[in-house]
Design an enzyme around this catalytic site. Structure first.
Site, short mmCIF file in Angstrom:
data_model
loop_
_atom_site.label_atom_id
_atom_site.label_comp_id
_atom_site.label_asym_id
_atom_site.label_seq_id
_atom_site.Cartn_x
_atom_site.Cartn_y
_atom_site.Cartn_z
N HIS C 121 0.87 -1.18 0.00
CA HIS C 121 0.00 0.00 0.00
C HIS C 121 0.91 1.24 0.00
CE1 HIS C 121 -2.86 2.88 1.85
NE2 HIS C 121 -3.83 2.04 1.50
N ASP C 198 2.99 -4.38 7.94
CA ASP C 198 1.82 -3.54 7.78
C ASP C 198 0.61 -4.43 8.03
OD1 ASP C 198 -0.41 -2.23 6.90
OD2 ASP C 198 0.42 -1.62 4.97
N GLN C 201 -4.57 -4.99 7.12
CA GLN C 201 -5.54 -5.99 6.69
C GLN C 201 -5.42 -7.27 7.51
OE1 GLN C 201 -7.94 -5.16 4.77
NE2 GLN C 201 -7.09 -3.21 4.07
N LYS C 224 -10.34 -0.11 10.79
CA LYS C 224 -10.61 -1.30 9.99
C LYS C 224 -10.90 -2.50 10.89
CE LYS C 224 -7.17 0.06 6.49
NZ LYS C 224 -7.81 0.62 5.31
N CYS C 362 -4.76 2.36 -3.52
CA CYS C 362 -3.45 2.81 -3.01
C CYS C 362 -2.35 1.80 -3.29
CB CYS C 362 -3.51 3.13 -1.52
SG CYS C 362 -4.69 4.42 -1.12
C1 LIG Z 1 -2.53 -2.73 3.52
C2 LIG Z 1 -2.82 -1.34 4.02
N1 LIG Z 1 -1.81 -0.60 4.52
C3 LIG Z 1 -2.01 0.65 5.00
C4 LIG Z 1 -3.25 1.22 4.99
C5 LIG Z 1 -3.41 2.61 5.53
O1 LIG Z 1 -4.14 2.61 6.73
P1 LIG Z 1 -4.75 3.96 7.31
O2 LIG Z 1 -5.34 4.66 6.12
O3 LIG Z 1 -5.78 3.55 8.27
O4 LIG Z 1 -3.64 4.75 7.91
C6 LIG Z 1 -4.33 0.48 4.47
C7 LIG Z 1 -5.70 1.03 4.42
O5 LIG Z 1 -6.05 1.87 3.64
C8 LIG Z 1 -4.10 -0.82 3.97
O6 LIG Z 1 -5.10 -1.55 3.47
#
Ligand SMILES: Cc1ncc(COP(=O)(O)O)c(C=O)c1O
Ligand SMILES: Cc1ncc(COP(=O)(O)O)c(C=O)c1O
Lengths: 405, 155, 405, 155
Positions: C121, C198, C201, C224, C362
């Site tokens: 991401h 990370d 998910q 999430k 993203c």
């Molecule tokens: C795999 C992954 N990493 C990072 C993020 C970023 O998380 P957040 O937007 O809650 O900071 C997300 C969600 O958008 C994600 O799905």
């Protein structure tokens, strides 16, 4: 709207705290929340929840609109020129870190000076201190006068020909002094120095007009402004946001991404990486509406009356020593009692339902300057009434009795 | 909560007129403690003999009634105690402040126990527990020759 | 607790959205919130509100305890060794920025390599990209295989003798692949390379055991995970938090401050500058309880059944092309339909109350690798049922009809 | 909302079979546009004569039905238009997409107006407005010799 009835809009005051009516004199720390703000959070989560800015389904579209509406409300409320000048952060602390970090990266070099004041909260010092380490800059402190004020003269004296930015508070969270920021900014600009205002204490109490003040940056803490926790606002002139580098990297702040490089999104997205505090931003619109409905001028007047009354009472109470005696005071009264440590005061007051704060209020530099380690602080919000200070005074007398003073 | 229990006569007395508030001559161990919440500081000085018995213990610093009283009572009780006694008393005190109603310690007489127990009211004031324990944690780091100044938040 | 009845605990499903029942298949973006979490926020603001960690009055003490209780719950939930290893952030994005920034400052030098994967991401790429600029490091990408997976071999191939840290996702938010992180971490550690996971998910869907996984850093997005917006968790091994520099500066993270210098507070305060997302942290405790009550193993099983069923249905629908075919799949199904752009699909589905996400999610690097610019994504939470995918399929057929495919 | 209005026959037709999806030979102006939300790109090519009349207009790129149809219809309608006509049509289109129900423009005939009006359904889909306007904003920056590639989020 009757200012005397405002308290009823805050549900916390309809509950007893330890069998006492709550006398909440800790608003400079964080304000209580009106029912409409709490309801908005509730409704959003129960009926309308979605992430913003990403999906195209109905809930996401609606949430995105609500979110951007708050941005527009804030813009209007603080009279910023553009909605893009409003960046949501997790708090004022992050807002100041954002500026110190990005401005430091781009514009500060070894030997440059940053000018702060002795009144600053740690949140408006530590981020600049970081640059002392990474960039070898110097930090100067404009000195307070005997009233606990920062005057234009004190700033004049502290500006050097290496001063690259001035960062100072709008309203001291200890002495209550309201700083002459408009004059300071005009002086600074005459020397081409940008100014950041730590507006944590200014925003809940004073009329805000960014275009009139003409500051370059203004940091706001929403939880001190009848809004939810976990949210701040950075106002920054567009010309700065356009040239400064991004702060945090992540989803939503990019334009195009490939393995070799990245181009960043446009304002304000460039500074809003990752999923933002959606529900909080949406609910903060209600805080703005709440303030607008009463009118900040009315709030200022009411709070001034209450704090003046409190000041009078405490001045009459011997052994109470007020800290600072500024000509224009915001809703903050700090004091000490000879022979009783502020923590002991706070504990004893609490027994009567009187909530104040004791400690250095994140202003160790100021306390050291005043030869104190700590102080007690009573601070007001729109819901405070004169009786609150009468109760405070009674409880102070109880302290004195216990400590036999 | 019970304010009377917290601010007992003995606490108020030791808070106002702390014993051993001075710097031991020829101290051979010392440590500083700091409470970032209120900015209070304490500096503990120890003079141990070859067998690690406490010949003299004193402190400097400023703070609330609870923290001053706690440091004052601590220095009073520990004077003359040997290493293992000292450690036991520290442990028992910290245990008592955290969760016990009584103090089981063979190293203290009834009078001393009563003094120490006077601090137990702080249990009901979680934000004040740090005030009562600062001197004790600082003493521990003095005894252990801890390099860093003690930051009470650590504990 | 009957897993089939879980949906009833989410108030959003008892309201119609544009006259339709909501078929919410956008949980990888953000999950809906159970009533208890929403109620906790409401109750905290209406009856118990105070800032934490600063004042000694009753409300402040209670709030501080609630706040720290969440830390302990999270510690327990993810089986971290110490509560101090739990740092609250504004989101997973900030958590990753925190690590990249502080690890970068301390341990990365010109010419060093950082290893990511093609599945990452933007939030797990842009923060590292910043270091490319400031520290002149290189970024390598472990490549996906034909199933949209990252295997241990692909990591092995991409590690160099200059690799100083590996940062990768637990579960791809596009292909749904669950990565063999335990093996990867063990491999990395054998070469003394720390690993950041990370977990955005991973955390809502998989059993988490930090001590078993043995990762150095794990980033979680609370929104999430049935929690409030504006909150994230960084798990970091104590040994790292102790040696890394602080990230943001401000109130609460200091030990002692004077004009010349600053000493920082102890863990976890060192990394929690300024007023934190108090209400959100306190409410997140209810999200953890919610997950614990059902049991993550039960959630995993239920979601697997639902997503398997969805996968079967979509595979049978010709012209639907699934993206990735991982052996172990989390609750994510991305797809394209030949001749219909994902944004058009999402708009048409929305008309039937079916909420999915369209775009690059993203993950532009992954999409470019797959020769796509965008995809449609259906993702599940504990409240989804098999019928949701039947409705999705019906709506997809409607798309095909409109586009005459 | 009304899906039928959004996905009219004419949109679907232009979306599937976009006109002028190519690169003009000897173009003398061009600009790129990008929608960060979905990753879609468009590249507009213009061949203007000395009097700034459009001799040829074309585009490359990929995107959703709305964005492709919009680019396709735009290039069809603007071919042969002079500078002021072009600017007027762009403005009127953007106005219509934002808030108007009708298109008042003397530079287009009824048939052309109908084509353009087919995109007005997008008004009810705020997240899709960007799809419909990307090509038009990109054209503006081509006409204005804008240095930077256009990022649709800007607008
Ligand atoms: C795999 C992954 N990493 C990072 C993020 C970023 O998380 P957040 O937007 O809650 O900071 C997300 C969600 O958008 C994600 O799905
Ligand atoms: C003057 C001042 N500046 C900065 C801050 C920090 O604000 P926050 O903790 O909301 O980030 C505060 C509040 O504590 C403050 O009073």
């Amino acid at each position: 709207m009757n200012i005397e009835n405002i308290k009823k809009e805050f549900p916390i005051f309809s509950n007893k705290v330890q069998n006492n009516d709550l006398v909440y004199l800790d608003s400079a720390n964080s304000s209580q929340k009106p029912q409409i703000v709490i309801d908005r959070i509730y409704d959003f989560y129960t009926k309308e929840f979605s992430n913003v800015g990403r999906s195209v389904h109905y809930l996401a579209v609606a949430a995105t609109n609500f979110y951007e509406n708050t941005r527009k409300s804030v813009q209007k409320y603080i009279n910023a020129e553009f909605a893009d000048e409003i960046v949501f952060t997790k708090g004022a602390t992050e807002a100041i870190n954002l500026v110190a970090n990005t401005f430091g990266q781009k514009f500060l070099n070894e030997g440059d000076d940053v000018l702060l004041t002795e009144l600053e909260h740690h949140s408006n010092y530590v981020p600049w201190h970081f640059l002392r380490k990474t960039k070898k800059i110097n930090i100067n402190f404009a000195e307070i006068n005997d009233f606990g004020e920062i005057t234009i003269e004190s700033i004049k004296k502290a500006i050097t020909n290496k001063t690259k930015i001035i960062a100072l508070t709008h309203l001291s969270n200890v002495t209550g002094a309201i700083l002459p920021i408009k004059e300071i900014i005009s002086l600074a600009h005459s020397k081409n120095i940008p100014v950041l205002i730590d507006g944590c204490q200014g925003a809940p109490h004073l009329n805000l007009d960014m275009q009139d003040i003409d500051c370059d940056f203004y940091a706001i803490s929403c939880h001190k402004m009848y809004g939810p926790t976990g949210l701040g606002v950075l106002y920054a002139k567009k010309k700065w946001l356009e040239v400064l580098p991004p702060y945090q990297g992540g989803g939503g702040m990019i334009n195009e991404v490939n393995k070799e490089g990245i181009t960043y999104g446009e304002l304000p997205n460039k500074y809003e990486a990752g999923t933002m505090a959606t529900a909080q931003v949406i609910a903060f619109n209600e805080s703005i509406k709440f303030l607008e409905n009463i009118g900040i001028k009315n709030i200022e007047k009411h709070e001034n009356e209450v704090i003046k009354y409190g000041e009078e009472i405490l001045r009459k109470n011997n052994s109470v020593k007020l800290i600072g005696n500024p000509k224009s005071r915001g809703g903050v009264l700090s004091f000490n009692i000879d022979g009783i440590h502020p923590h002991d005061i706070a504990t004893i007051l609490d027994e009567d339902g009187v909530a104040i704060r004791a400690g250095h209020h994140c202003c160790q530099i100021l306390h050291k300057k005043l030869n104190l380690t700590a102080s007690a602080r009573a601070s007001v919000g729109v819901y405070n009434i004169k009786e609150d200070f009468e109760k405070l005074n009674e409880s102070i007398n109880k302290c004195k009795k216990i400590f036999d003073i | 909560m019970n304010l009377k229990e917290l601010y007992q006569e003995i606490i108020l007395d030791h808070g106002k007129n702390p014993r051993n508030l001075r710097k031991s001559e020829n101290f051979n161990k010392d440590a500083k403690g700091h409470n970032p919440l209120c900015g209070d500081n304490v500096h503990i000085f120890l003079k141990l003999d070859e067998k690690k018995k406490i010949e003299d213990i004193s402190f400097e610093g400023s703070g609330c009634a609870i923290s001053m009283a706690s440091a004052s009572i601590m220095t009073e009780l520990l004077n003359g105690k040997n290493e293992s006694q000292t450690k036991e008393i520290i442990n028992d005190f910290l245990e008592m402040i955290k969760n016990k109603d009584k103090l089981d310690n063979d190293n203290l007489n009834e009078n001393e126990k009563t003094k120490l127990m006077s601090l137990s009211g702080v249990k009901q004031y979680p934000m004040r527990v740090k005030c009562a324990t600062l001197a004790w944690h600082t003493l521990t780091s003095a005894v252990n020759d801890s390099q860093e100044d003690l930051n009470i938040e650590k504990i």
